[in-house]
Design a protein around this motif. Structure first.
Motif, PDB file in Angstrom:
ATOM      1  N   LEU A  95      33.825  37.289  41.509  1.00 28.38           N
ATOM      2  CA  LEU A  95      33.011  37.829  40.415  1.00 28.38           C
ATOM      3  C   LEU A  95      31.884  36.900  39.981  1.00 28.38           C
ATOM      4  N   TRP A 127      39.830  34.469  44.422  1.00 26.51           N
ATOM      5  CA  TRP A 127      38.801  33.710  43.703  1.00 26.51           C
ATOM      6  C   TRP A 127      39.297  33.308  42.314  1.00 26.51           C
ATOM      7  N   LYS A 128      38.962  32.113  41.932  1.00 22.58           N
ATOM      8  CA  LYS A 128      39.312  31.629  40.594  1.00 22.58           C
ATOM      9  C   LYS A 128      38.028  31.296  39.836  1.00 22.58           C
ATOM     10  N   VAL A 129      38.082  31.531  38.564  1.00 21.74           N
ATOM     11  CA  VAL A 129      36.920  31.174  37.745  1.00 21.74           C
ATOM     12  C   VAL A 129      36.755  29.669  37.716  1.00 21.74           C
ATOM     13  N   GLU A 130      35.578  29.220  38.098  1.00 15.71           N
ATOM     14  CA  GLU A 130      35.271  27.798  37.920  1.00 15.71           C
ATOM     15  C   GLU A 130      34.443  27.691  36.653  1.00 15.71           C
ATOM     16  N   ASP A 151      42.228  44.346  44.022  1.00 20.05           N
ATOM     17  CA  ASP A 151      43.266  43.352  43.765  1.00 20.05           C
ATOM     18  C   ASP A 151      43.952  42.892  45.060  1.00 20.05           C
ATOM     19  N   ILE A 153      39.170  38.666  48.084  1.00 19.81           N
ATOM     20  CA  ILE A 153      38.284  38.247  47.002  1.00 19.81           C
ATOM     21  C   ILE A 153      39.102  37.859  45.774  1.00 19.81           C
ATOM     22  N   SER A 154      40.223  38.479  45.609  1.00 26.32           N
ATOM     23  CA  SER A 154      41.041  38.205  44.430  1.00 26.32           C
ATOM     24  C   SER A 154      41.587  36.792  44.408  1.00 26.32           C
TER      25      SER A 154
END
Lengths: 123, 107, 895
Positions: C67, C233-236, C226, C230-231
């Motif tokens: 995202l 992915w972690k918010v940096e 989900d 791509i899921s």
């Protein structure tokens, strides 16, 4: 009683000349040389006719004529105007004011005499 | 938004009231609150949109789809709020302009 | 899918864009700009933010980083939603200052410094060129997808080349069609709006196809998301915030965004609409990015470039039409960016680089405005070509590498270096030119060192060892870990350091330096733009700072007078020092004072400049002041001229009056002549006839003959006098200077007068001792004057015992001889005419008998003028009194 002519003129030589011409024809000629007192002279002398110079010391001939024509006693008085200025408008103005005759200097002696005779008859 | 309407400043125009007015009329008051809202909206929006970055710990398993829904939800709410504020502002502005034109008739 | 068909479709599409642009230009020329300049078009034109990189790259971005791609749109969204804070001010300032580019705005804010303009221009060119290369790459890659399934190859360069050529032509045609004072390009904006619709529609179409056509609806789509890699992915947090902030800065600082946001803005109210409509556009364009990425990753073969999913997904599903639409969307996105960016850059280049150089080479020849306009147009066209050539060159040199894909954010970070100087300029009056320049240079160097140059990879610009260990082994200077700040994402790291350095230098240098008056005025103008541009008619104090007013007043009133006025007012307000509060009373007083020097309108404009109202730059003001000074000088000259004219008119009037008088006099003269000639002739004729008739006594005859003789003499004398006068008047007289004692001349005159006026009773008193002067003049003529005066006295003195006293006085070079008799003198109303011809007074009966024609005094006056003297009547004496004034020695033209 001879007919009288009042000459209002300031040139002594011209008075002399006109006086000579008219008196020899039998008229009584009275002269007056001043414009301002001309009306008094007319009243005083009660002439049969008037010879009026246009250019007079003190008061111009046209002014005198206007006064004469507005007074009842003199409104029919025969007036012959003499002028040395040869301008037409002087004549027009004089006729407008009711001049009886108009003459330009220099004049023929016979002409003056004839005019006077025409206006007031023989002396 | 008289503040944003092009104003050349030198010509004629309605005379502004001199000196501070403590109690504003209804319309200017509404307008000021709308401006407040316009100012606050991006602050709230920033907070909500940066929440994922600030608060979610790295190791917590999160659902990307719910995050997607959350982000676009906040986004849509912001757009709607923004459009409403602008609409009310324009309305208030129009009324304001009208009001100042026939001030005598009002009240 | 035939490549030829794609090329044909592309060409048709481009042709349509040309037509749209032409139509818009035509409508604009016809004055029908209402629809062309609607909030909708404005909002759509803002979409140049969404480039080919966004169109294709966002999906790739999402495939790699989940995202995170949203931040590229969230930043601008927040900036637009928060328009009341910043954009409103930016647009207002841009409009009031007539900024032509972001470089122009900064240069204007910092005292019209062209150095700063050049700096920002260079920065913008460096930051934008890779971005243009990126667009060319996106188009050539897209073409390659249709051509050979996306492997790319040598054909990429050809596509990029012809694309660059085509874009250059379009931009030159519509971007430099004419030189608009407002730098607005109706055709370009309209074409971009159309492209905005196309790219949004294309992306939405692909998205709808993917979600409903491939994934099977929203519910299954969410599940698929989900389940997707791509899921993982972690918010940096750092990147999230930095990217949001970076894109927020970029939307303001990107040259192309400034172009559409500020320069092409025709109505500030459009911004209000765009404040929510543009975020809506951004939201819509990013809505289907994740679904496309997720579906692409699951349905495309592994190794397929996610950057091309927008094209390859429809193609692989056999949706050729959709693929072509997607291609056109990407094409639109790429071309609109290139067009606007090259217009913006060419404006900067020509205004800040080419024109100053050209003008300095011209050395004063720039006064021909037509010349300059042509040069500007040519320089813009050249600059557009140069910008595109740079972009193409960069594309070829970088080899269309994957490194180019990263350049989007790097480019953002580069142009974001303008942000501190811009925000500082908009909100902080203390920001100075040196501060801005220091911040810009510092931040830019850090960006180049820590982000741009390393982005080419190890051993490209920086060696691998330098990247790993720092230059010369200085580990704290490692480009991607400055001062030991390791472990950070390179972009975050570079942004952090560049912003710290940039803002730090900007603040520190601004605080340490002192701005020029121009900078201070412009600073006030920018920071207080709303107070300035919406201030009430009556000056209400506060916004205008006394110092600025003083600076301005000093320039107009002069330093002493201005300072005195300010000090006096300050004292009056009970303040110490020389700076009073800018109260309405004081502002009004100042305005009145200024209007004394420059006129009311200008004074008001000047106060407005400092305090509120119209934005006039200081240079404009100075120009106005100069102009006013010139006008004042000119009007003084005019005043002098008009005085002169008035005098001339008066003289003309007098001359006319005199002419009228002369005309009357001429008529009078002619009738006088007539009278004067006819009178003696009447006598002569009458007596000649009498004599001719005969029958006269001898004495009568001789008497009449004498009259004729006298009148003939009179006539002759009159003619002599007239001739004499005419000769005198026309200057044809020949004078005969002789030296003679004045007494002798008077003796002769007295004798002659006595002889002429026989029987003269006039007794004459003279002071012979004063007459013992020798005069050098035409004594014959002088005697003529004396004779005239004596005989006049003899004729006109009306006293019983007429007396004439002749008094002589010598005054330096002059002699005065007064002839005063004891008569009653000349009536006052005749004083002005006695020297005129025939001005014989009405009652001078004597004149006739003695033959005077009234020309004597006229002749005497003429003679005295010839002799360099004068004759005048003395009205304040008892009797008739004449004064003859003459020089001891008359100077004649030796004719």
């Amino acid at each position: 009683m001879p007919k009288s002519v009042l000459l209002i003129e300031d040139e002594p030589n011209i008075i002399e000349a006109i006086g000579f011409i008219l008196s020899r024809a039998g008229y009584q000629v009275i002269s007056h040389g001043d414009g301002t007192t001309a009306l008094d002279a007319v009243t005083r002398e009660t002439p049969d006719m008037l010879i009026l110079d246009l250019m007079l010391p003190g008061r111009g001939g046209l002014d005198i004529l206007r006064d004469l024509r507005s007074a009842s006693a003199t409104k029919d008085l025969p007036v012959m105007m003499l002028t040395a200025r040869g301008q037409k408008h002087d004549r027009d103005q004089a006729e407008h004011l009711g001049v009886t005759a108009f003459m330009t200097k220099p004049f023929a002696n016979q002409e003056v005499l004839q005019q006077v005779q025409t206006l007031i008859g023989d002396a | 938004m008289p503040e944003s309407k092009p104003n050349l400043g030198l010509d004629t125009g309605p005379k502004a009231p001199t000196g501070p007015t403590l109690f504003l009329q209804r319309q200017p008051y509404r307008r000021r609150r709308l401006i407040d809202a316009a100012r606050v909206l991006p602050v709230f929006g920033s907070f909500l949109l940066l929440v994922p970055a600030l608060l979610i710990p790295q190791d917590v398993e999160g659902s990307t789809s719910s995050m997607w829904l959350f982000l676009f939800g906040v986004w849509i709410v912001m757009i709607l709020s923004g459009s409403m504020i602008v609409r009310y502002m324009v309305d208030a502005d129009d009324r304001d302009r009208k009001g100042s034109e026939d001030q005598e008739a009002q009240d | 899918m035939q490549l030829d068909l794609l090329v044909l479709i592309s060409l048709l599409y481009v042709g349509m864009l040309f037509l749209v642009a032409f139509a818009a230009e035509r409508r604009a020329r016809a004055g029908k700009t209402a629809w062309l300049r609607s909030p909708l078009i404005y909002t759509l034109s803002l979409s140049v933010y969404c480039t080919g990189w966004t169109f294709y790259g966002a999906v790739g971005f999402a495939a790699r980083s989940g995202l995170e791609y949203v931040t590229i749109y969230l930043g601008p969204t927040l900036v637009f939603i928060g328009w009341w804070w910043l954009l409103r001010k930016l647009v207002r300032i841009g409009r009031t200052q007539r900024a032509t580019s972001i470089a122009d705005l900064l240069s204007s804010r910092y005292g019209k410094s062209n150095g700063l303009g050049i700096l920002v221009t260079i920065l913008a060119v460096i930051g934008t060129t890779p971005y243009i290369a990126l667009q060319l790459q996106s188009i050539s890659l897209a073409v390659a997808v249709f051509n050979d399934g996306g492997t790319g190859g040598a054909s990429g360069n050809t596509t990029a080349f012809w694309t660059a050529i085509g874009l250059a032509v379009f931009t030159v045609v519509f971007g430099t069609r004419n030189l608009d004072v407002n730098e607005r390009h109706h055709g370009v904006v309209m074409a971009i709006a159309v492209e905005a619709v196309v790219k949004l529609f294309a992306l939405l179409a692909v998205g709808v196809f993917v979600v409903w056509g491939m994934a099977g609806g929203i519910g299954p789509m969410l599940q698929q998301i989900d389940a997707s890699p791509i899921s993982a992915w972690k918010v940096e947090g750092g990147r999230w915030i930095v990217l949001t902030a970076l894109s927020g800065m970029a939307i303001i600082c990107l040259p192309r965004m400034f172009q559409v946001l500020v320069v092409e803005n025709s109505d500030e109210r459009h911004l209000a609409t765009a404040s929510w409509a543009f975020p809506l556009y951004l939201m819509l364009i990013s809505l289907f990015v994740i679904p496309i990425a997720v579906v692409g990753l699951s349905s495309m073969p592994s190794g397929a470039n996610p950057d091309q999913f927008v094209l390859t997904l429809p193609l692989s599903e056999g949706q050729n039409t959709l693929a072509v639409l997607a291609f056109l969307g990407g094409f639109s996105a790429a071309t609109s960016m290139v067009i606007v960016a090259s217009i913006a850059l060419s404006t900067m280049l020509s205004n800040h680089v080419v024109m100053p150089i050209w003008l300095s080479l011209q050395a004063g020849g720039a006064s021909v405005s037509g010349d300059v306009r042509r040069v500007v147009l040519y320089s813009r066209r050249l600059a557009i070509a140069a910008v595109l050539a740079l972009g193409y060159g960069y594309y070829v040199l970088s080899g269309g590498s994957a490194a180019l894909a990263k350049i989007g954010l790097i480019s953002f970070a580069g142009v974001a270096q303008v942000f501190p100087a811009l925000i500082g300029g908009l909100f902080w009056r203390g920001a100075t030119r040196r501060g801005a320049a220091a911040g810009l240079v510092g931040g830019f160097l850090v960006w180049a060192y820590a982000l741009f140059l390393p982005s080419f990879g190890p051993d490209a610009v920086f060696s691998a060892s330098m990247l790993a260990e720092g230059p010369f082994g200085l580990s704290f200077m490692r480009p991607e870990a400055l001062f030991g700040l390791t472990g950070l994402d390179p972009l975050v790291h570079a942004m952090l350091w560049s912003m710290v350095v940039n803002t730090g230098l900007f603040m520190a240098v601004s605080l340490a330096t002192f701005p020029s008056p121009m900078e201070r005025l412009q600073g006030a103008e920018f920071v207080n733009v709303f107070e300035h541009s919406s201030a009430p008619r009556i000056w209400s104090g506060g916004a205008a700072e006394a110092e600025d007013l003083l600076v301005m007043a000093q320039r107009i009133l002069g330093p002493e007078e201005a300072t005195e006025l300010f000090t006096k007012t300050a004292r009056h307000q009970g303040k110490i020092g020389y700076l009073p509060d800018p109260t309405p009373e004081f502002l009004s007083e100042l305005e009145i004072n200024l209007s004394g020097s420059v006129g009311a309108g200008t004074a008001h404009a000047m106060i407005a400049q400092v305090h509120g109202g119209v934005s006039v730059s200081v240079a404009d003001l100075m120009a106005v002041a100069d102009e006013t000074a010139q006008i004042m000088e000119y009007s003084t000259q005019l005043e002098a001229k008009s005085d002169e004219l008035q005098a001339t008119a008066q003289e003309l009037w007098r001359a006319n009056e005199k002419l009228t008088q002369l005309s009357i006099q001429k008529d009078a003269f002619l009738s006088q002549i007539s009278h004067e000639l006819r009178t003696p002739m009447t006598s002569i004729r009458a007596f000649s006839e009498i004599l001719l008739a005969g029958e006269l006594e001898p004495e009568a005859r001789s008497k009449y003959a004498r009259i004729i003789q006298d009148e003939s003499i009179r006539l002759t004398r009159l003619l002599d006098d007239l001739l004499d006068l005419s000769v005198l008047e026309h200057g044809q007289v020949v004078l005969d200077p002789q030296e003679e004692r004045l007494g002798d001349v008077l003796d002769r005159a007295q004798a002659a007068a006595s002889a002429a006026g026989s029987g003269m009773q006039l007794s004459i008193n003279r002071d012979s001792k004063n007459e013992n002067l020798v005069v050098r003049t035409d004594t014959g003529r002088l005697a003529q004057v004396f004779i005239n005066l004596i005989s006049n006295a003899a004729k006109y003195c009306d006293h019983a015992n007429p007396e004439l006293s002749i008094k002589t006085r010598s005054l330096r070079e002059k002699i005065q001889i007064d002839f005063v008799d004891n008569g009653s003198g000349i009536p006052e109303d005749s004083h002005s005419v006695i020297f005129e011809k025939f001005a014989r007074l009405d009652d001078d009966k004597a004149a006739n008998s003695t033959g005077g024609a009234g020309l004597g005094l006229a002749i005497s006056r003429e003679i005295m003028e010839r002799l360099g003297g004068s004759i005048s009547y003395l009205p304040d004496r008892q009797g008739g009194a004449f004064r003859v004034t003459m020089p001891l020695e008359s100077v004649f033209e030796t004719a």
